[in-house]
Design a protein around this motif. Structure first.
Motif, PDB file in Angstrom:
ATOM      1  N   ARG A 175       0.887  -1.165   0.000  1.00  0.00           N
ATOM      2  CA  ARG A 175       0.000   0.000   0.000  1.00  0.00           C
ATOM      3  C   ARG A 175       0.925   1.215   0.000  1.00  0.00           C
ATOM      4  O   ARG A 175       1.837   1.317   0.790  1.00  0.00           O
ATOM      5  CB  ARG A 175      -0.893  -0.020   1.240  1.00  0.00           C
ATOM      6  N   ASN A 196      -4.296   3.614  -2.864  1.00  0.00           N
ATOM      7  CA  ASN A 196      -4.227   2.574  -1.835  1.00  0.00           C
ATOM      8  C   ASN A 196      -5.334   1.545  -2.018  1.00  0.00           C
ATOM      9  O   ASN A 196      -5.108   0.340  -1.872  1.00  0.00           O
ATOM     10  CB  ASN A 196      -4.344   3.201  -0.443  1.00  0.00           C
ATOM     11  N   ASN A 197      -6.540   2.019  -2.311  1.00  0.00           N
ATOM     12  CA  ASN A 197      -7.651   1.102  -2.515  1.00  0.00           C
ATOM     13  C   ASN A 197      -7.384   0.181  -3.694  1.00  0.00           C
ATOM     14  O   ASN A 197      -7.681  -1.023  -3.640  1.00  0.00           O
ATOM     15  CB  ASN A 197      -8.942   1.886  -2.741  1.00  0.00           C
ATOM     16  N   SER A 199      -4.512  -0.821  -4.778  1.00  0.00           N
ATOM     17  CA  SER A 199      -3.529  -1.816  -4.344  1.00  0.00           C
ATOM     18  C   SER A 199      -4.201  -2.929  -3.545  1.00  0.00           C
ATOM     19  O   SER A 199      -3.904  -4.117  -3.737  1.00  0.00           O
ATOM     20  CB  SER A 199      -2.442  -1.144  -3.505  1.00  0.00           C
ATOM     21  N   ASP A 200      -5.145  -2.561  -2.678  1.00  0.00           N
ATOM     22  CA  ASP A 200      -5.863  -3.565  -1.896  1.00  0.00           C
ATOM     23  C   ASP A 200      -6.684  -4.486  -2.793  1.00  0.00           C
ATOM     24  O   ASP A 200      -6.717  -5.703  -2.583  1.00  0.00           O
ATOM     25  CB  ASP A 200      -6.779  -2.887  -0.880  1.00  0.00           C
ATOM     26  N   ASN A 203      -4.287  -6.861  -4.667  1.00  0.00           N
ATOM     27  CA  ASN A 203      -3.815  -7.931  -3.791  1.00  0.00           C
ATOM     28  C   ASN A 203      -4.912  -8.954  -3.510  1.00  0.00           C
ATOM     29  O   ASN A 203      -4.638 -10.154  -3.423  1.00  0.00           O
ATOM     30  CB  ASN A 203      -3.291  -7.336  -2.481  1.00  0.00           C
ATOM     31  N   GLY A 204      -6.138  -8.486  -3.366  1.00  0.00           N
ATOM     32  CA  GLY A 204      -7.241  -9.409  -3.125  1.00  0.00           C
ATOM     33  C   GLY A 204      -7.481 -10.336  -4.294  1.00  0.00           C
ATOM     34  O   GLY A 204      -7.724 -11.544  -4.123  1.00  0.00           O
ATOM     35  N   ALA A 221       1.720  -5.672   2.697  1.00  0.00           N
ATOM     36  CA  ALA A 221       1.175  -4.435   3.266  1.00  0.00           C
ATOM     37  C   ALA A 221       1.535  -4.299   4.740  1.00  0.00           C
ATOM     38  O   ALA A 221       1.867  -3.206   5.208  1.00  0.00           O
ATOM     39  CB  ALA A 221      -0.339  -4.383   3.067  1.00  0.00           C
TER      40      ALA A 221
END
Length: 266
Positions: A175, A196-197, A199-200, A203-204, A221
């Motif tokens: 992040r 950042n969102n 990136s989340d 990754n998910g 993260a």
């Protein structure tokens, strides 16, 4: 040697070996039989960490990248470091998987960020308006949710076919920003939050596809928390010279972020 002395020495040896195993000190011996192949994009090759090997050319494989650091600490039976800056999932599949064999026992890989235009996202956000930045991020998020899963499935399936016995570790992306942090210029908080969102979300998606393939996903993260941009102790480059370093881990990000994330599951 008396029987009692032999018994004492045996007890001390057993306790020492047990303590070493608990503390992880026996890991290098266990890793001596590993045949390790490091695949992926710039986050695995080590762009931003410096100390690039001459043989790697534009792939920019660094002696300070986590695959090389893990190899140095664990002395595997064999090591092939083929990660390359700019690689997409297709690039990894087409240009790196020749390093895999049926004897490969350990694989690491980062791939997916270039498929959704990570570099273009960051360029848009740095050079254009907040609205344009958020729109470009949203386009990338849409690609993560629609086209990327199939590309990851294809890559992961080919890795498994080439190395059916390997333990495959998929590593995520950091992040990038500490919100309400120390930065007083640059991107807006809205832009930082959107990035950042994204990136989340990325990754998910990677974690789910990795699980479906029977691979291990290890996010970074947590390791980078407190070391994001705007944290005051960033392990990531902001906009930098050379420009290719921008938004990539510094050497500290490889050794303090990626290496522990990989080591914890490898």
């Amino acid at each position: 040697m008396s029987a009692s002395l032999r018994s004492l020495r045996a007890a001390v040896l057993a306790l020492t070996m047990g303590a070493a195993a608990v503390l992880g000190l026996a890991q290098p011996a266990a890793a001596a039989g590993e045949h390790y192949v490091a695949l992926g994009d710039s986050y695995s090759s080590g762009v931003g960490a410096g100390s690039y090997t001459s043989e790697s050319g534009d792939c920019k494989r660094s002696t300070k990248a986590y695959p090389q650091l893990w190899k140095n600490a664990n002395a595997p039976a064999s090591f092939k470091f083929v990660a390359c800056s700019g690689a997409t999932t297709t690039g990894v599949a087409g240009g790196q998987l020749g390093a895999l064999t049926s004897s490969t026992t350990l694989v690491s890989v980062t791939a997916g960020g270039n498929d959704v235009g990570f570099a273009d996202v960051m360029q848009t956000c740095v050079l254009q308006s907040e609205a344009n930045c958020v729109n470009r991020v949203n386009t990338a998020v849409s690609q993560m949710q629609t086209s990327l899963p199939g590309k990851l499935d294809s890559l992961y399936g080919t890795i498994r076919a080439r190395s059916p016995q390997a333990h495959v570790v998929v590593l995520g992306y950091p992040r990038f920003y500490k919100l309400s942090g120390t930065c007083i210029a640059g991107l807006t908080e809205t832009e930082r939050g959107a990035i950042n969102n994204a990136s989340d979300v990325l990754n998910g998606v990677m974690a789910k596809r990795a699980a479906n393939a029977g691979f291990t996903f290890s996010g970074v993260a947590d390791e980078f928390t407190g070391h994001e941009l705007c944290s005051g102790d960033a392990w990531l480059h902001s906009v930098s010279v050379p420009i290719t370093n921008s938004y990539h881990p510094k050497a500290a990000g490889q050794s303090g972020g990626y290496l522990p994330a990989f080591r914890s599951v490898a």
